[in-house]
Scaffold this active site. Structure first.
Site, short mmCIF file in Angstrom:
data_model
loop_
_atom_site.label_atom_id
_atom_site.label_comp_id
_atom_site.label_asym_id
_atom_site.label_seq_id
_atom_site.Cartn_x
_atom_site.Cartn_y
_atom_site.Cartn_z
N TYR A 32 0.85 -1.20 0.00
CA TYR A 32 0.00 0.00 0.00
C TYR A 32 0.88 1.25 0.00
O TYR A 32 0.63 2.20 -0.74
CB TYR A 32 -0.92 -0.03 1.23
CG TYR A 32 -1.90 1.12 1.29
CD1 TYR A 32 -2.99 1.19 0.42
CD2 TYR A 32 -1.74 2.15 2.23
CE1 TYR A 32 -3.89 2.25 0.47
CE2 TYR A 32 -2.65 3.20 2.29
CZ TYR A 32 -3.72 3.25 1.41
OH TYR A 32 -4.61 4.30 1.47
N VAL A 71 3.94 1.60 -1.09
CA VAL A 71 4.60 1.75 -2.39
C VAL A 71 3.61 2.23 -3.44
O VAL A 71 3.90 3.13 -4.24
CB VAL A 71 5.27 0.40 -2.79
CG1 VAL A 71 5.74 0.41 -4.23
CG2 VAL A 71 6.43 0.10 -1.84
N LYS A 74 0.97 4.02 -3.03
CA LYS A 74 0.58 5.42 -2.81
C LYS A 74 1.74 6.38 -3.10
O LYS A 74 1.52 7.50 -3.56
CB LYS A 74 0.03 5.60 -1.39
CG LYS A 74 -1.34 4.94 -1.19
CD LYS A 74 -2.43 5.64 -2.03
CE LYS A 74 -3.77 4.97 -1.97
NZ LYS A 74 -4.83 5.67 -2.70
N1 NAP Z 1 -9.89 5.51 5.02
C1 NAP Z 1 -8.75 6.07 5.28
O1 NAP Z 1 -8.39 6.28 6.46
C2 NAP Z 1 -7.82 6.51 4.16
C3 NAP Z 1 -6.61 7.12 4.52
C4 NAP Z 1 -5.76 7.56 3.51
C5 NAP Z 1 -6.12 7.39 2.19
N2 NAP Z 1 -7.29 6.77 1.86
C6 NAP Z 1 -7.62 6.63 0.43
O2 NAP Z 1 -8.90 7.15 0.20
C7 NAP Z 1 -9.52 6.49 -0.91
C8 NAP Z 1 -10.89 6.00 -0.51
O3 NAP Z 1 -10.74 5.08 0.56
P1 NAP Z 1 -11.92 4.67 1.54
O4 NAP Z 1 -11.38 4.69 2.90
O5 NAP Z 1 -13.15 5.41 1.21
O6 NAP Z 1 -12.06 3.11 1.13
P2 NAP Z 1 -13.34 2.18 0.97
O7 NAP Z 1 -14.43 2.57 1.88
O8 NAP Z 1 -12.79 0.80 1.00
O9 NAP Z 1 -13.83 2.53 -0.52
C9 NAP Z 1 -13.00 2.27 -1.61
C10 NAP Z 1 -13.78 2.55 -2.88
O10 NAP Z 1 -12.91 2.26 -4.00
C11 NAP Z 1 -13.62 1.37 -4.86
N3 NAP Z 1 -12.75 0.55 -5.68
C12 NAP Z 1 -11.80 -0.34 -5.33
N4 NAP Z 1 -11.27 -0.91 -6.42
C13 NAP Z 1 -11.91 -0.37 -7.50
C14 NAP Z 1 -11.82 -0.55 -8.89
N5 NAP Z 1 -10.98 -1.44 -9.44
N6 NAP Z 1 -12.61 0.20 -9.69
C15 NAP Z 1 -13.47 1.09 -9.16
N7 NAP Z 1 -13.63 1.29 -7.85
C16 NAP Z 1 -12.85 0.55 -7.04
C17 NAP Z 1 -14.49 0.53 -3.93
O11 NAP Z 1 -15.49 -0.14 -4.67
P3 NAP Z 1 -16.15 -1.53 -4.19
O12 NAP Z 1 -17.20 -1.19 -3.17
O13 NAP Z 1 -16.70 -2.09 -5.45
O14 NAP Z 1 -15.05 -2.36 -3.60
C18 NAP Z 1 -15.01 1.63 -3.03
O15 NAP Z 1 -16.03 2.34 -3.66
C19 NAP Z 1 -8.56 5.36 -1.30
O16 NAP Z 1 -7.78 5.75 -2.40
C20 NAP Z 1 -7.69 5.20 -0.05
O17 NAP Z 1 -6.43 4.66 -0.36
C21 NAP Z 1 -8.15 6.32 2.82
#
Ligand code: NAP
Length: 286
Positions: free
Chosen positions: A211, A213, A215
């Protein structure tokens, strides 16, 4: 003035959903594409938003299928947008993936899947959609502080993530920070993938976590895009530690709070350009 067109990837839940919700309740008369890889999850998310926003909704929310790993899905969406609107205003690459800490998949599989979605997936969408963004438009890539390449273990918020103590060899930092082509970033992730397969990540100067790498590569790619598209505003950001499925509900921030910095970068006239941004402030990432 023509309607502004926004695209948000991975928006059926989590931070992406929060981004669409904030945009739809604050922007007047825009069209916001809530995209998701799964049509039924995406359509139910639109329905849920329509119901919860009620008359607070000031813009239109439309669903479109988009699997960021699937080049043909990205191409179909780009063709649809071109035919329907000609140009778009803002692309928010939010979709992402992380294995859980206790995942049992091999390091090789974790590397392939995580990098396949977060880095190569973001690239596939951007390759198709960035050419459609009108002059003065924007790209926001939702990356993470996990992508920071310097030692963050003393940072108050990061100290709980012991994983941040693994540091990179200087050669990797130099390669990403000065990347002048996608090829160089591809080489960095492919070298990591090989080291993950051979279980030689440490010897090759990489952290353990795929993860991290993925990011770091996503931030480097965002800033490369910025250098290549001087007529657009392009930033990478960290949304903070947010209560979503990805954090197993452990993040202290709500999805609305997590959406704040991405929405700021997508809409605010004071937003920077070509930066890595956390809590609306530019921070160093190497
Ligand atoms: N949560 C945190 O604390 C945090 C911190 C830093 C960065 N981030 C970043 O924020 C972003 C959103 O994360 P989140 O926490 O909201 O995660 P999440 O609740 O797991 O949601 C991830 C979303 O990405 C979608 N997704 C995954 N693979 C996909 C693909 N191949 N094509 C289209 N959609 C896809 C998922 O769809 P499905 O429902 O179909 O799986 C879901 O809608 C990510 O880039 C994550 O790395 C999050």
């Amino acid at each position: 003035m023509s309607q502004q067109i926004f695209v948000v990837t991975g928006a059926n839940k989590g931070i992406g959903y929060g981004i669409v919700e904030t945009l739809a309740s604050t922007l007047n008369n825009a069209i916001i594409y809530l995209t998701a890889r799964d049509e039924s999850r995406g359509k139910s998310a639109v329905q849920k938003l329509e119901q919860s926003l009620g008359n607070k909704k000031k813009s239109e929310i439309r669903f479109h299928q988009l699997d960021i790993e699937d080049e043909s899905s990205a191409k179909r969406f780009a063709e649809y947008l071109k035919k329907t609107h000609g140009e778009i205003d803002v692309l928010i690459n939010n979709a992402g993936f992380a294995f859980k800490q206790d995942a049992t998949e091999s390091a090789e599989e974790q590397a392939n899947v995580t990098i396949g979605i977060n880095y190569y997936g973001t690239k596939k969408v951007s390759t198709q959609l960035v050419p459609l963004i009108k002059k003065g438009g924007r790209v926001v890539n939702v990356c993470s502080q996990a992508g920071v390449m310097i030692d963050m273990s003393k940072d108050k918020e990061m100290e709980k993530f012991k994983v941040m103590k693994d540091i990179y060899d200087e050669k990797h930092i130099q390669k990403l920070k000065n990347a002048s082509s996608e090829k160089e970033i591809d080489e960095f992730v492919e070298e990591y993938k090989k080291a993950a397969k051979d279980d030689t990540r440490k010897e090759h100067g990489f952290p353990c976590s795929a993860y991290r790498v993925s990011k770091a590569a996503e931030i480097a790619y965002t800033l490369l895009l910025h250098r290549q598209h001087k007529d657009l505003t392009i930033n990478a950001c960290c949304p903070g530690y947010v209560n979503t499925d990805m954090s197993s509900g452990k993040g202290p921030l709500t999805i609305e709070q997590g959406a704040d910095t991405p929405v700021y970068l997508a809409t605010d006239s004071n937003a920077p350009n070509g930066e890595f941004v956390y809590q609306r402030k530019s921070i160093p990432w190497y």
